[in-house]
Motif scaffolding. Structure first.
Motif, PDB file in Angstrom:
ATOM      1  N   ARG A  23       0.848  -1.188   0.000  1.00 57.70           N
ATOM      2  CA  ARG A  23       0.000   0.000   0.000  1.00 57.70           C
ATOM      3  C   ARG A  23       0.890   1.247   0.000  1.00 57.70           C
ATOM      4  O   ARG A  23       1.613   1.488  -0.944  1.00 57.70           O
ATOM      5  N   LEU A  24       0.846   2.026   1.069  1.00 57.45           N
ATOM      6  CA  LEU A  24       1.637   3.257   1.117  1.00 57.45           C
ATOM      7  C   LEU A  24       2.714   3.168   2.188  1.00 57.45           C
ATOM      8  O   LEU A  24       2.501   2.591   3.253  1.00 57.45           O
ATOM      9  N   LYS A  25       3.862   3.774   1.904  1.00 57.86           N
ATOM     10  CA  LYS A  25       4.940   3.883   2.882  1.00 57.86           C
ATOM     11  C   LYS A  25       4.650   5.065   3.806  1.00 57.86           C
ATOM     12  O   LYS A  25       4.057   6.061   3.402  1.00 57.86           O
ATOM     13  N   ARG A  26       5.103   4.948   5.044  1.00 57.86           N
ATOM     14  CA  ARG A  26       4.807   6.001   6.015  1.00 57.86           C
ATOM     15  C   ARG A  26       5.724   7.223   5.883  1.00 57.86           C
ATOM     16  O   ARG A  26       5.315   8.346   6.144  1.00 57.86           O
ATOM     17  N   PHE A  27       6.983   7.024   5.479  1.00 59.94           N
ATOM     18  CA  PHE A  27       7.934   8.142   5.432  1.00 59.94           C
ATOM     19  C   PHE A  27       7.750   8.965   4.166  1.00 59.94           C
ATOM     20  O   PHE A  27       7.573   8.432   3.063  1.00 59.94           O
ATOM     21  N   ASP A  28       7.797  10.283   4.337  1.00 58.92           N
ATOM     22  CA  ASP A  28       7.724  11.194   3.198  1.00 58.92           C
ATOM     23  C   ASP A  28       8.744  12.316   3.392  1.00 58.92           C
ATOM     24  O   ASP A  28       9.014  12.747   4.518  1.00 58.92           O
ATOM     25  N   PHE A  29       9.279  12.768   2.293  1.00 55.53           N
ATOM     26  CA  PHE A  29      10.268  13.850   2.293  1.00 55.53           C
ATOM     27  C   PHE A  29      10.064  14.677   1.042  1.00 55.53           C
ATOM     28  O   PHE A  29       9.746  14.151  -0.033  1.00 55.53           O
ATOM     29  N   VAL A  56       4.562   4.840  -2.516  1.00 58.70           N
ATOM     30  CA  VAL A  56       3.809   3.622  -2.814  1.00 58.70           C
ATOM     31  C   VAL A  56       4.694   2.394  -2.659  1.00 58.70           C
ATOM     32  O   VAL A  56       5.777   2.317  -3.239  1.00 58.70           O
ATOM     33  N   ASP A  57       4.234   1.432  -1.884  1.00 62.36           N
ATOM     34  CA  ASP A  57       4.967   0.183  -1.670  1.00 62.36           C
ATOM     35  C   ASP A  57       4.487  -0.877  -2.650  1.00 62.36           C
ATOM     36  O   ASP A  57       4.036  -1.965  -2.273  1.00 62.36           O
ATOM     37  N   ASP A  78       5.548  -2.559  -6.625  1.00 66.80           N
ATOM     38  CA  ASP A  78       6.579  -2.646  -7.660  1.00 66.80           C
ATOM     39  C   ASP A  78       6.159  -1.895  -8.921  1.00 66.80           C
ATOM     40  O   ASP A  78       4.992  -1.957  -9.343  1.00 66.80           O
ATOM     41  N   ASN A  79       7.137  -1.188  -9.512  1.00 63.24           N
ATOM     42  CA  ASN A  79       6.971  -0.524 -10.806  1.00 63.24           C
ATOM     43  C   ASN A  79       5.938   0.607 -10.786  1.00 63.24           C
ATOM     44  O   ASN A  79       5.410   0.974 -11.840  1.00 63.24           O
ATOM     45  N   VAL A  80       5.632   1.132  -9.607  1.00 60.36           N
ATOM     46  CA  VAL A  80       4.722   2.272  -9.488  1.00 60.36           C
ATOM     47  C   VAL A  80       5.380   3.330  -8.611  1.00 60.36           C
ATOM     48  O   VAL A  80       5.903   3.019  -7.549  1.00 60.36           O
ATOM     49  N   SER A  81       5.353   4.578  -9.063  1.00 58.45           N
ATOM     50  CA  SER A  81       5.939   5.671  -8.300  1.00 58.45           C
ATOM     51  C   SER A  81       4.924   6.805  -8.174  1.00 58.45           C
ATOM     52  O   SER A  81       4.498   7.389  -9.172  1.00 58.45           O
ATOM     53  N   ASN A  82       4.518   7.078  -6.936  1.00 60.14           N
ATOM     54  CA  ASN A  82       3.591   8.172  -6.649  1.00 60.14           C
ATOM     55  C   ASN A  82       4.175   9.064  -5.560  1.00 60.14           C
ATOM     56  O   ASN A  82       4.879   8.591  -4.665  1.00 60.14           O
TER      57      ASN A  82
END
Length: 203
Positions: free
Chosen positions: A150-156, A183-184, A186-190
């Motif tokens: 799903r989503l990763k918690r860390f953001d920068f 986004v956790d 594969d092959n997707v970057s948000n």
């Protein structure tokens, strides 16, 4: 409830530290609140729409020179987006972050009681909670937004803004650009993107 309690304790602790330091250093403590307009950019986001949220927190202005300041603090900020998944199906992501901006600010005196404020710099954020609501044909399902696949918690990211101070009252407008993939999958970057409007008070 536990999240709100933890955030309240953090604000109280930061307030105590700032009030102690302000007696010896050129620091100004304040509070702020406002509205967010957030979205998610990147892969497979053609049907993504912006979502309204909120921000609330404490601020710290630390004087570096007569015009330059370190602008930081700790805030609770809601982000996310709306998405048309398909026919009669849509999803809304409600993400809650604890965020720490570290901005360099320039304050330009317009009158004795009025200043224009320009600032920019990085931010660090950590997701402390969030739900994604999926609605299809009138049936709504809610799942956790953060977690495996799903989503990763860390953001920068980096942010910039402009504002005005009228004595102890301040208003601001800014934008944060996320720089890391949240986004956790594969092959997707948000990445997060968020515009905000705030009103604050400095003690």
């Amino acid at each position: 409830m536990r999240t709100i309690l933890k955030f309240s304790l953090v604000i109280a602790a930061l307030s105590l530290v700032v009030n102690v330091n302000a007696q010896e250093k050129p620091a100004t403590f304040g509070v702020k609140a406002g509205m967010n307009l957030s979205t998610i950019t990147g892969d497979e986001t053609d049907d993504v729409k912006a979502k309204i949220g909120f921000n609330v927190g404490v601020t710290l202005d630390y004087t570096l020179t007569s015009d330059l300041y370190l602008l930081t603090g700790l805030e609770l900020s809601t982000k996310g987006c709306k998405e048309d998944v398909g026919l009669s199906k849509d999803a809304t992501s409600n993400l809650m972050y604890l965020q720490l901006p570290i901005h360099l600010g320039y304050k330009l005196a317009v009158t004795d009681a009025t200043k224009m404020v320009f600032h920019a710099g990085p931010y660090l954020a950590y997701g402390i909670g969030g739900k994604t609501k999926i609605s299809e044909s009138g049936v709504e399902v809610s799942v956790n937004s953060f977690g495996s696949n799903r989503l990763k918690r860390f953001d920068f990211g980096v942010g910039l803004g402009v504002g005005a101070e009228f004595g102890k009252i301040g208003v601001g407008l800014g934008y944060d650009f996320g720089l890391v993939n949240i986004v956790d999958v594969d092959n997707v970057s948000n990445k997060n993107a968020n515009a905000y409007l705030t009103v604050g008070y400095k003690f």
